[in-house]
Design an enzyme around this catalytic site. Structure first.
Site, PDB file in Angstrom:
ATOM      1  N   LYS A  94     109.786 -55.759  36.776  1.00  0.00           N
ATOM      2  CA  LYS A  94     109.216 -56.439  37.938  1.00  0.00           C
ATOM      3  C   LYS A  94     109.529 -57.933  37.908  1.00  0.00           C
ATOM      4  O   LYS A  94     109.814 -58.540  38.942  1.00  0.00           O
ATOM      5  CB  LYS A  94     107.692 -56.214  37.988  1.00  0.00           C
ATOM      6  CG  LYS A  94     107.310 -54.773  38.321  1.00  0.00           C
ATOM      7  CD  LYS A  94     105.829 -54.520  38.106  1.00  0.00           C
ATOM      8  CE  LYS A  94     105.475 -53.067  38.395  1.00  0.00           C
ATOM      9  NZ  LYS A  94     104.083 -52.734  38.104  1.00  0.00           N
TER      10      LYS A  94
ATOM     11  N   GLN B 130      98.702 -54.172  35.162  1.00  0.00           N
ATOM     12  CA  GLN B 130      99.444 -52.968  34.776  1.00  0.00           C
ATOM     13  C   GLN B 130      98.498 -51.948  34.132  1.00  0.00           C
ATOM     14  O   GLN B 130      97.767 -52.264  33.212  1.00  0.00           O
ATOM     15  CB  GLN B 130     100.571 -53.337  33.811  1.00  0.00           C
ATOM     16  CG  GLN B 130     101.485 -52.179  33.451  1.00  0.00           C
ATOM     17  CD  GLN B 130     102.238 -51.621  34.636  1.00  0.00           C
ATOM     18  OE1 GLN B 130     102.628 -52.350  35.531  1.00  0.00           O
ATOM     19  NE2 GLN B 130     102.437 -50.324  34.640  1.00  0.00           N
TER      20      GLN B 130
ATOM     21  N   ASP C 277      99.477 -53.956  44.711  1.00  0.00           N
ATOM     22  CA  ASP C 277      99.609 -52.566  44.266  1.00  0.00           C
ATOM     23  C   ASP C 277      98.995 -51.601  45.282  1.00  0.00           C
ATOM     24  O   ASP C 277      99.296 -50.409  45.268  1.00  0.00           O
ATOM     25  CB  ASP C 277      98.917 -52.369  42.910  1.00  0.00           C
ATOM     26  CG  ASP C 277      99.906 -52.355  41.747  1.00  0.00           C
ATOM     27  OD1 ASP C 277     101.105 -52.083  41.989  1.00  0.00           O
ATOM     28  OD2 ASP C 277      99.489 -52.611  40.605  1.00  0.00           O
TER      29      ASP C 277
END
Length: 294
Positions: free
Chosen positions: A53, A97, A120
């Site tokens: 990312k 994450q 997200d």
């Protein structure tokens, strides 16, 4: 033989489009979009994904920050950092994450994220807006699948769509999005899972099969009908005798399904690159809607 839904190719196109947008932003003397990733612990897969990312951000011209915590971090410390990022005028979006260590309540962490920075798309407010067909951040993997279907102009209206797996990240949102009044969408959706009896009965009738199980080679050619569109979200390391010691396998038995399908995603190179590209897309959306992007 099926044609390939090439996620790697389309993801590169999307990132190139975002890069052009960022160049225009910088030309107008505004700051670059800023994405922050929080990584807790040393999970190998999580580290690799977060690093990818960061690389994507560099590629499109975003500013990126990686915040690392040890696996022993307390819930309060993590919440403190989230509060700081929520309030920061220089941060457009951030991700935490997953998975997180046992001492941390994952749901509490997701709830703490400002929905306006939740790139997200996991916050209940964004999930609810998605279900109500309101403008919001879509979870990156479902967003990527929709975009792939759209770019290849795969007809979804009135089609029978079977989704295998009901996770909050992929299966459940995918079932909502494929049934929405839009393109891609307007499908008749069946959401199957571990308690579904005779999944094959459903997949054999489906025009579109989307599988997100994490069960290598689960979907065989005899389980789909001629001309079906097959989207494989699964990716699992399977041990073998190669120099690497493993290979990456999807949920789909590729050869047998490709012999019958009209379109199919490969693993790797299908849904995975699209997930990463749509995180970049969500970040540029967050930037454009931020009151702090001057």
């Amino acid at each position: 033989m099926a044609e390939i839904l090439d996620g790697l190719k389309v993801s590169k196109e999307i990132k190139a489009e975002i890069k052009v947008e960022v160049e225009k932003i910088l030309e107008s003397k505004k700051r670059a979009p800023h994405l922050v990733a929080i990584l807790v612990g040393n999970n190998g897969a999580s580290k690799a994904y977060v690093n990818s990312k960061v690389k994507d951000c560099e590629e499109v011209g975003f500013r990126s920050t990686l915040v690392k915590f040890p696996s022993t971090v307390s819930e309060s410390e993590l919440l403190e950092k989230i509060d700081e990022l929520n309030k920061s005028k220089s941060v457009d979006g951030f991700i935490v994450q997953l998975p997180l260590p046992d001492q941390i309540d994952q749901e509490k962490i997701i709830l703490a994220i400002d929905p306006r920075k939740d790139v997200d798309g996991f916050h209940p407010e964004n999930f609810g807006k998605m279900a109500l067909e309101m403008d919001t951040f879509l979870p990156a993997t479902p967003f990527g699948i929709l975009t792939l279907l759209e770019r290849y102009n795969i007809e979804t209206k009135g089609k029978d769509c079977v989704i295998i797996g009901r996770s909050k990240i992929v299966g459940r949102p995918m079932s909502i999005l494929m049934g929405r009044k839009d393109f891609p969408g307007n499908s008749t959706v069946t959401l199957t899972h571990s308690y579904t009896k005779d999944i094959e009965e459903y997949t054999k009738k489906a025009d579109i099969v989307i599988t997100a199980l994490g069960d290598p080679h689960f979907l065989k050619g005899e389980m789909i009908k001629e001309g079906a569109v097959v989207v494989d979200v699964g990716i699992t390391r399977v041990d073998d005798d190669s120099p690497k010691g493993y290979y990456l396998a999807g949920d789909v038995d590729f050869d047998s399904c490709a012999a019958k399908a009209s379109w199919i995603t490969p693993v790797p190179g299908g849904v995975g690159p699209m997930t990463r590209a749509m995180l970049m897309k969500n970040t540029i959306i967050a930037y454009k809607t931020s009151v702090y992007n001057d």
